[in-house]
Each structure stands twice: as structure tokens, then as C-alpha cells.
Design an enzyme around this catalytic site. Structure first.
Site, PDB file in Angstrom:
ATOM      1  N   LYS A   1       0.837  -1.207   0.000  1.00 47.39           N
ATOM      2  CA  LYS A   1       0.000   0.000   0.000  1.00 47.39           C
ATOM      3  C   LYS A   1       0.871   1.255   0.000  1.00 47.39           C
ATOM      4  O   LYS A   1       0.624   2.183  -0.777  1.00 47.39           O
ATOM      5  CB  LYS A   1      -0.913  -0.041   1.237  1.00 47.39           C
ATOM      6  CG  LYS A   1      -1.901   1.068   1.317  1.00 47.39           C
ATOM      7  CD  LYS A   1      -3.157   0.622   2.034  1.00 47.39           C
ATOM      8  CE  LYS A   1      -3.043   0.553   3.534  1.00 47.39           C
ATOM      9  NZ  LYS A   1      -3.010   1.879   4.173  1.00 47.39           N
TER      10      LYS A   1
ATOM     11  N   ASP B   1       2.037  -1.414  11.731  1.00 48.61           N
ATOM     12  CA  ASP B   1       0.702  -1.797  11.232  1.00 48.61           C
ATOM     13  C   ASP B   1       0.341  -3.243  11.559  1.00 48.61           C
ATOM     14  O   ASP B   1      -0.772  -3.686  11.269  1.00 48.61           O
ATOM     15  CB  ASP B   1       0.638  -1.602   9.709  1.00 48.61           C
ATOM     16  CG  ASP B   1       0.659  -0.123   9.344  1.00 48.61           C
ATOM     17  OD1 ASP B   1       0.295   0.708  10.190  1.00 48.61           O
ATOM     18  OD2 ASP B   1       1.051   0.190   8.202  1.00 48.61           O
TER      19      ASP B   1
HETATM   20  C1  S3P Z   1       2.629   4.668   6.304  1.00 48.28           C
HETATM   21  C2  S3P Z   1       3.209   4.951   7.503  1.00 48.28           C
HETATM   22  C3  S3P Z   1       2.693   4.467   8.794  1.00 48.28           C
HETATM   23  C4  S3P Z   1       1.659   3.361   8.632  1.00 48.28           C
HETATM   24  C5  S3P Z   1       0.708   3.639   7.523  1.00 48.28           C
HETATM   25  C6  S3P Z   1       1.424   3.830   6.212  1.00 48.28           C
HETATM   26  C7  S3P Z   1       3.224   5.221   5.068  1.00 48.28           C
HETATM   27  O1  S3P Z   1       2.107   5.548   9.487  1.00 48.28           O
HETATM   28  O2  S3P Z   1       0.961   3.153   9.829  1.00 48.28           O
HETATM   29  O3  S3P Z   1      -0.201   2.554   7.391  1.00 48.28           O
HETATM   30  O4  S3P Z   1       2.895   4.737   3.968  1.00 48.28           O
HETATM   31  O5  S3P Z   1       4.061   6.127   5.189  1.00 48.28           O
HETATM   32  P1  S3P Z   1       3.013   6.455  10.455  1.00 48.28           P
HETATM   33  O6  S3P Z   1       4.193   6.799   9.682  1.00 48.28           O
HETATM   34  O7  S3P Z   1       2.214   7.665  10.806  1.00 48.28           O
HETATM   35  O8  S3P Z   1       3.290   5.590  11.652  1.00 48.28           O
END
Ligand code: S3P
Length: 441
Positions: free
Chosen positions: A30, A324
Site C-alpha cells: 500500500k 501496522d
Molecule cells: C505509512 C506509515 C505508517 C503506517 C501507515 C502507512 C506510510 O504511518 O501506519 O499505514 O505509507 O508512510 P506512520 O508513519 O504515521 O506511523
């Protein structure tokens, strides 16, 4: 869209037990899918993407760029073609950009759009509209951006046109790849060098992909810097399978004795492999093979077999690397022998749901001794019974409780599961193809 999806009444009914066998490739990463659309749109030339995640979150990003005038073909079987418009080629949209459930879209776009000289509004669903946004608007304001939030610091975000952005040297107050990426993307439009210093390593897909598009980014320990004013050159991107989606099966096959499952072409970026490190410490059997690099990202096949897990104290250093994966890691802990203790993970309270409270509530309903704390949880592994739990519209909670059925002795019914499609379209069919019995009700 059916009535039931609109009212979010999708329910999973999962029969207890089962053994996971076979060889599967879970959907695309993702985080990388979002970034491939963002950077492809700003590049000069045509970017070809394969393995793109056709989930609601990454599709929200794709749609936002279409709304800003970018021609994007696909997705067709994970293939997307982005006709880049260059760093200054986006068009001001006439409507708000609706980013649905996707925190990554909102936080990264906020940075990417702050210096475009456009007036824009970013909106999201109820969950996204309750998540903290000052963590991105504050550093952007210090760069000279003008962004309004609600009084609570939440979306909708109103970005106003400003003449230029100043560079920034920013010490991240939280270990967040979204905040780091937001500041770096704004830095592309700032005059001079912008740097971000992170308190602990977080996923570095933005830095890797910027380099893949020919943009110089320097990483020196925990300090990441780039100069504004450059340009991006279109490239080809092979999105690996998402380790965060693979995680459900790493846990599922570990807790279901007799399982033997291979997960192919999984992204193995060192900033994402906390789930493997934690599960191995708990006694999981995970073999890594076919290691290779695709477009600057390491990938590998993972073979996981059933193993008796034991409770552990989860090292805090692993928290950002598995941020996650905690919903399903809590399930692993519930099925392990002994006590598992998580600390240093207060960020879980501001994800798509309060993942500490929602998981503790659900595990308690299933008969597990799970005690939430301010920044984590204490879980004593035990006998899991069936029951009815609420995912609170959080995709990863819904899938974690589906996996829990593998070690439960009764059916688990999970409410509010429509958002599984944000990150893992086809989850139900895939789990049923390898040995689970999940019905959508
Ligand atoms: C993500 C960073 C994470 C993660 C999110 C996706 C990203 O969040 O939890 O699902 O793609 O940069 P945080 O960086 O705020 O922890």
C-alpha cells in the site's frame, strides 16, 4: 456499490480451526502504491507500474491525481500507466479531494500540495476526519504553508495558495514515515535544503522511490535531506506484495498447527520487517528464500510453518518497524504460551481506530486476558473461544480477528468489515483458498 457496503454492514463469519497450506501472493504494498502514483504524476514522462494495490486507499490517491488533471490508465490486473505532468503541471481541482479512509493519502498529499500555489480542500471519512493532522500542518506552517484544520487539528484541511515555501530542518517529534514523507515532499518545492531527523527508523519508501525517479536524497544515520527545485524522471515500478498483508498469514500459519504456507514476492524493506523479527523471537518458523531487489526494494519468498509460539517482551526498537502489524501480533500473543508485553506503541491509539482499546475489547470477548495500557498491552496467552467482535471499521482489526479463528474453539463473527477493501481486496476468497472457512454475511 451495494446497499450493504454503503452502510458498512459487511460482517465476517469465520469457522474455527483450519490449517493453512499452499503458495500465494498477497496484494501489492500500500505504501509503495501510493507513492508510485504521487511521484509518477509529478515526473516528466510515462511511469509504468505493475503489482499496484487495487485497494480503496491507493485508489483514493489515484483518483485525487486524476482530479488534478493527470492522465492515469488502469489499474488493469495491477498495471497502471501514469502520464506525468512534471513538478508544476497539476491543475487546481474544482472539488474537494476525498481521501476516504487513507491517512497516507492525506498526510503525504498535504506536503506535496502545500507549495503548488493552489487552493485545495482535503476530506476523508469519519475515521480519517478524527485523526491528528497537526503533526503535518505544523512543520508545513513553519515552511510558510497556509493550511487550516478544524479546531481539533483534524480534517477537512484547507490548503491555501502561497508564493513559495522555505526549507526546513525538522526534528520529528514522533517516529512517523507519513510525517517524514510529508515534509520531504514539501521540501521538493522549497528553496534550499530541507532535512528531517527521525527519532527511530521508519519506512523509507519515499526516499528510495525519489532516488528511483532520479532525485538526490541523502541519508546520514537518522537525518534525511534533499534540495528543493529539482525534477523527477519517469521510471518503471514493480510493487512487491505487502508485508503488512502477508503478516496475517505469517501469524495464521504459525498458530495453526500443521500449516505450511509460502508467501511469494513479499517486500522485505528493512524498515518493515519488524513482524518477522518479533514472530521469530516468539518461536515462529519463517524461512526466507529467493531474495532479490526490485526497483530499489528488497523482496523475498517466505515459507511459514506451524510452531508453538511463546510470549515475549516486544523490543521497543521493533515498534515502528511493525507498526501496522500489531492487531495480528496481538492475536499471535493470545495464542502463545505465557505473557507478551508491548510498550512504546502509543501511536496505535491514533490509527484507523484505537487499535489498543479495540483489540483488547475483542480479545477479552474471546476469553483472552488482554490488559490495555497507555502505550501498549499485556496479553496472557490462553484458550480462545468464539464470539462476536466489532472491528470499528478498521481493516486490520477485521482481518486480525478472522485469523484468530484459526486458534479459537468456536465461530468468530466480526462486524463492520467493509474497509478490508482499503488494503486487502479479495481477502475472503484468498483465505478460503488456503484452508480457512470465512463467509461474508
Ligand atoms: C505509512 C506509515 C505508517 C503506517 C501507515 C502507512 C506510510 O504511518 O501506519 O499505514 O505509507 O508512510 P506512520 O508513519 O504515521 O506511523
Amino acid at each position: 456499490m451495494s446497499e450493504s457496503i454503503l452502510t458498512n454492514k459487511i460482517r465476517f463469519l469465520v469457522k474455527p480451526g483450519g490449517v493453512l497450506r499452499g503458495s500465494i501472493r498477497v496484494p501489492g504494498d500500500k505504501s509503495i502504491s501510493h507513492r508510485s502514483i504521487m511521484l509518477g504524476s509529478l515526473a516528466n514522462g510515462v511511469t509504468q507500474i505493475s503489482g499496484f494495490l487495487e485497494g480503496d486507499d491507493s485508489l483514493a490517491t489515484l483518483k485525487a491525481f486524476r482530479t488534478m488533471g493527470v492522465t492515469i490508465d488502469g489499474p488493469h490486473d495491477g498495471r497502471v500507466t501514469v502520464h506525468g505532468v512534471g513538478m508544476h503541471g497539476l491543475q487546481q481541482p474544482s472539488v474537494a479531494l476525498d481521501l476516504g479512509n487513507s491517512g497516507t493519502s492525506m498526510r503525504l498529499l498535504c506536503g506535496l500540495l502545500a507549495g503548488q500555489g493552489m487552493n485545495l480542500t482535503l476530506t476523508g471519512d469519519a475515521s480519517l476526519s478524527s485523526r491528528p493532522m497537526r503533526r503535518v500542518t505544523e512543520p508545513l506552517s513553519s515552511m510558510g504553508a497556509a493550511i487550516d484544520t478544524t479546531d481539533n487539528g483534524t480534517a477537512p484541511l484547507h490548503i491555501k495558495a502561497v508564493g513559495h515555501l522555505d526549507s526546513i530542518h525538522y526534528q520529528l517529534p514522533v517516529a512517523s514515515a507519513q510525517v517524514k514523507s510529508c515534509v520531504l515532499l514539501a521540501g521538493l518545492y522549497a528553496q534550499g535544503e530541507s532535512c528531517v531527523v527521525e527519532p527511530a527508523p521508519t519506512r523509507d519508501h519515499t526516499e528510495r522511490m525519489l532516488r528511483g525517479f532520479g532525485y538526490a536524497v541523502t541519508t546520514d544515520g537518522n537525518r534525511i535531506c534533499l534540495d528543493g527545485g529539482g525534477c523527477l524522471t519517469a521510471t518503471t515500478i514493480d510493487v512487491p506484495a505487502d508485508i503488512s498483508s502477508a503478516a496475517f498469514f505469517l501469524v495464521g500459519a504459525s498458530i495453526a498447527q500443521g500449516s505450511d504456507l509460502t508467501l511469494r514476492h513479499v517486500g522485505m524493506n528493512p524498515t518493515r520487517i519488524g513482524v518477522i523479527n518479533i514472530l521469530r523471537k516468539m518461536g515462529a518458523s519463517i524461512e526466507i528464500s529467493n531474495q532479490l531487489q526490485v526497483g530499489g526494494e528488497p523482496v523475498a519468498d517466505l515459507r511459514v510453518r506451524g510452531a508453538g509460539l511463546k510470549g515475549i517482551q516486544i523490543p521497543e526498537s521493533q515498534v515502528p518497524l511493525a507498526i501496522d502489524e500489531f492487531p495480528v501480533l496481538f492475536v499471535a500473543a493470545a495464542c502463545a504460551q505465557g505473557e507478551t508485553v508491548l510498550t512504546g506503541a502509543e501511536e496505535l491509539r491514533v490509527k484507523e481506530s484505537d487499535r489498543i482499546q479495540v483489540m483488547a475489547d475483542g480479545l477479552q470477548t474471546l476469553g483472552i486476558d488482554a490488559a490495555p495500557t497507555a502505550d501498549g498491552m499485556v496479553i496472557r496467552g490462553g484458550k480462545m473461544r468464539g464470539g462476536r467482535v466489532d472491528s470499528h471499521g478498521d481493516h486490520r482489526i477485521a482481518m486480525a480477528f478472522a485469523i484468530a479463528a484459526l486458534c479459537a474453539d468456536g465461530e468468530i463473527v466480526i462486524d463492520d468489515c467493509a474497509n478490508v477493501d482499503t488494503s486487502f481486496p479479495g481477502f475472503a476468497d484468498l483465505v478460503n483458498s488456503i484452508g480457512m472457512r470465512l463467509e461474508i454475511g
